[in-house]
Enzyme design. Structure first.
Site, PDB file in Angstrom:
ATOM      1  N   ASP A 278      38.192  34.195  44.963  1.00 36.42           N
ATOM      2  CA  ASP A 278      37.052  35.091  45.147  1.00 36.42           C
ATOM      3  C   ASP A 278      37.509  36.476  44.692  1.00 36.42           C
ATOM      4  OD1 ASP A 278      34.649  36.267  45.795  1.00 36.42           O
ATOM      5  OD2 ASP A 278      34.476  35.319  47.766  1.00 36.42           O
ATOM      6  N   TRP A 279      36.552  37.352  44.548  1.00 39.08           N
ATOM      7  CA  TRP A 279      36.817  38.653  43.907  1.00 39.08           C
ATOM      8  C   TRP A 279      37.736  39.532  44.769  1.00 39.08           C
ATOM      9  CZ3 TRP A 279      34.863  35.382  41.134  1.00 39.08           C
ATOM     10  CH2 TRP A 279      34.312  35.624  39.881  1.00 39.08           C
TER      11      TRP A 279
END
Ligand code: BGC
Length: 738
Positions: A278-279
């Site tokens: 995920d970011w």
């Protein structure tokens, strides 16, 4: 696009920025997104070879720098406008750029001129695999036309806590329903040559402390509750990518969790694709790479230069880097990113990729995903002649204004520039009422006295109420509280519960339409006649809701999540369970998630899992259950539409394990949505696979699925608490392995 842990306000600012940029009509370099592939210089462009063969050939031709470039984003999302992430291609290797984009209700990250479909929770509530496949196909084709190679959805995290701010983004509380929904969508998206990303792996069940909290769960609920949707997505639908989550698992960050990534995902599920973080969820170089992370998103902090050095020093074996690259390009070959690259012209950004068919599909999904929770005295459908209908509430949206069509955060689908725009409930009702000669009056409810005056002068009052869910924070409680319009989350002075109660006191024919991302409490329930839950219904909001209210379409959605009577009844009974203490969230409720908890504890919910009414009625008859030689069980039963309107019923199959295994009282293991004409019957056939009867056995040295010997009851019915037929089968003990 998204950065980790942005408060809601930042999402608003970001959206405003994107809107402003779009107004400048300066589409960025989407044109660079896809390098044309040339077969001559690149032997792996020979599409007659298998994806693995082609991937092996390509990896063998790559230098260390080529490989490193592929295993992280370049953070270049402002050049490649309208994306969440970007990985540069390599024309010399015929390797196209990768553009990554959210999300479950359509195309996000500032892309414009796309279709805003209903939120994923509504998609799941349709219980219609064919519809979900159509939706996947539509979203996949829009993504592809926008130049997107990787779709950052679906989210299959289980609704462990209904307060989760991202409840609307996922498919509810049941692993089987979530897995089936995900599989239908993923397979269809990937048919359009866009890689689907099943997320957030794993145990990412709340927004509170999402970047730091450790989700601590025992092995059995991990496998039985939290993993099956990922497993189905990977094994049945062949999702090309899995996104690991922000949280920790057993104290270790999910994106460097060797047990979860190497053991469960890549070994037990034999996942051949790639894991992206995920970011901002990557926290290390060698530990993450060795644990099984294949791609850092969104930039190169750990998998750029530091990974190159780690490979050069031998800290990360070259073989592991090769595996990372192999997994990425293998998925690209398998899904068709090399062979059918998306259009490369900069015009992609300004292309209107929504179609009338997609808008119609958005409407059908909103119709099929809406759940009629209560309907006394046949108050619905409306459809009277010459009646006065008072439409009340800001959520009904004054004509032309955006209604509550979607949730906030990275999954938001902007409707900037879309010609059709959002059809507000008020618009939809006004238009439909014309055909019945009904009169519509509107009060926004900001002054309760005005709403009461409108309601008392009307034949029927329809009150719209909403909540506002979004990524980045959980809901504080399950009440409707003050009204707020999407992205304007400062609450108005109007308490919607009070508004509904006041209107109901003024008009005995009060209908409530909820537009919420998940369960809410309904202190006014007894005083209203009907309740329709439409979730966040996408851009066709008003058309869908009007069709349902007037009976032009029969409601056929069923709850993918239990609605509790009170927050005291939730499965998470202590702060240790939610929101966690000292950085640990203890999943001590074990298997008792959602309806499994209410059933075991004999707690009466407000509305049970699987519940949903129709304007017609169905009879269930003649159930037979026949075990087959391969361990599966064939089911047959008859469904009859005993009412006077066509309607679709979701017949649900629950298995009751023989007592000794400690399984919850009943669990969903199959379903079929069947459209039946009035007076007609349909024979329904389903096969339950051996796994439907197995539990995750921790007593074995091998740890795996086991069927215990005994009598299994199989119930079929209209909801988890409305079971109409029952049959028993005796099964012998059998180990099914991991
Ligand atoms: C979200 C992901 C999303 C990513 C990219 C993150 O904040 O958790 O679901 O895909 O941003 O936008």
């Amino acid at each position: 696009m998204a950065l980790p842990s942005l408060p809601r306000r930042s999402w608003c600012l970001r959206l405003a920025l994107l809107v402003a940029l779009s107004a400048l009509a300066v589409p960025a370099a989407l044109g660079a997104s896809s390098s044309p592939a040339r077969a001559g210089s690149c032997p792996w462009m020979d599409a007659s070879k298998s994806a693995s063969e082609r991937a092996r050939e390509l990896v063998a031709a790559m230098t260390l720098d080529d490989k490193i470039q592929l295993v992280h984003g370049d953070g270049n999302i402002f050049t490649y406008y309208g994306v969440a992430g970007h990985v540069p291609g390599n024309p010399a290797l015929c390797l196209p750029d990768l553009l990554l984009n959210d999300a479950g209700a359509g195309i996000g990250d500032g892309q414009i001129l796309t279709t805003a479909f209903p939120a994923p929770i509504a998609q799941a509530a349709s219980w219609d695999r064919n519809l979900q496949a159509e939706l996947g196909q539509a979203v996949g084709s829009e993504a592809w036309l926008k130049g997107i190679d990787v779709w950052l959805a679906p989210d299959v995290n289980i609704a462990r806590v209904p307060l989760n701010g991202r409840n609307f983004e996922a498919f509810g509380e049941d692993p089987y329903l979530a897995g089936q929904t995900a599989a239908a969508e993923i397979a269809a998206v990937q048919q359009e040559h866009v890689i689907a990303t099943v997320k957030h792996y794993a145990l990412n069940n709340q927004e509170t402390n999402r970047d730091t909290a450790s989700s601590d769960v025992a092995e059995r609920p991990l496998h039985e509750i939290y993993m099956p949707a990922f497993e189905t997505a990977v094994e049945k639908a062949h999702a090309g990518s899995v996104m690991c989550s922000y949280n920790r698992i057993d104290s270790i960050y999910a994106c460097e969790q060797p047990f979860m990534l190497r053991q469960v995902l890549k070994s037990e599920f034999a996942f051949p694709g790639f894991v992206m973080s995920d970011w901002g969820a990557t926290h290390s170089t060698a530990p993450a790479a060795k644990a099984g992370l294949d791609m850092e998103m969104w930039d190169d902090t750990y998998f750029g230069e530091p990974l190159k050095e780690a490979v050069q020093s031998g800290e990360v074996p070259m073989a592991r880097l090769d595996d990372m690259v192999f997994r990425i390009v293998r998925s690209m070959f398998a899904v068709g990113v090399f062979d059918d690259p998306p259009p490369a012209e900069p015009a992609a950004y300004l292309a209107d990729v929504s179609t009338p068919e997609h808008v119609l599909l958005a409407r059908r999904t909103a119709e099929e995903g809406s759940v009629l929770l209560k309907n006394e005295e046949a108050t619905l459908p409306l459809g009277g002649t010459g009646k006065t209908i008072a439409v009340i509430g800001t959520a009904a949206g004054p004509a032309g204004a955006a209604a509550v069509y979607g949730g906030a955060g990275s999954s938001h689908v902007p409707l900037v520039g879309t010609v059709a725009g959002v059809v507000s409930p008020l618009q939809g009702i006004q238009q439909t009422a014309l055909g019945y000669g009904d009169r519509v009056v509107y009060a926004d409810g900001s002054a309760i006295s005005d709403a009461v005056a409108a309601a008392s002068a009307a034949d029927v009052a329809v009150v719209f109420a909403n909540d506002a869910e979004g990524e980045g924070s959980d809901r504080q409680d399950l009440s409707l509280g003050g009204a707020c319009i999407f992205l304007e989350c400062t609450k108005t002075p109007v308490d919607q519960d009070e508004l509904i109660a006041s209107v109901a006191a003024a008009n005995p024919h009060t209908v409530v339409v909820l537009q919420t991302g998940g369960p809410v409490l309904m202190p006014w329930l007894r005083s209203v006649k009907s309740v329709l839950e439409t979730w966040y219904p996408g851009q066709e909001d008003g058309n869908a809701v009007a069709a349902l209210l007037f009976g032009e379409v029969d409601p056929s959605g069923k709850l993918p999540e239990t609605f509790p009577r009170s927050e005291r009844d939730l499965p998470t009974q202590s702060a240790r369970q939610y929101p966690g203490v000292d950085g640990h969230v203890t999943y001590s409720e074990g298997l008792l998630v959602g309806y499994r908890w209410y059933d075991r504890k004999r707690i009466e919910p407000l509305f049970p899992f699987g519940h949903g009414l129709s304007y017609t009625t169905f009879r269930y008859s003649n159930l037979s259950a026949t075990p087959r030689g391969d361990g599966s069980v064939d089911l047959r039963f008859t469904l009859t539409n005993t009412g006077s309107r066509p309607g679709a019923e979701v017949a649900q199959v629950y298995v009751h394990e023989p007592g000794a295994t400690g399984e919850p009282p009943r669990q969903l293991k199959g379903f079929a949505k069947v459209l039946i004409q009035p007076g007609q019957s349909r024979l329904v056939r389903l096969t339950l696979p051996p796994r439907a009867f197995a539990f995750w056995d921790t007593s074995q040295t091998a740890h795996g699925w086991t069927i215990a010997e005994g009598d299994y009851s199989i119930s079929v019915g209209s909801s988890s608490r409305d079971l109409r037929l029952r049959a028993d089968v005796r099964l012998a003990e059998e180990g099914l392995g991991p």
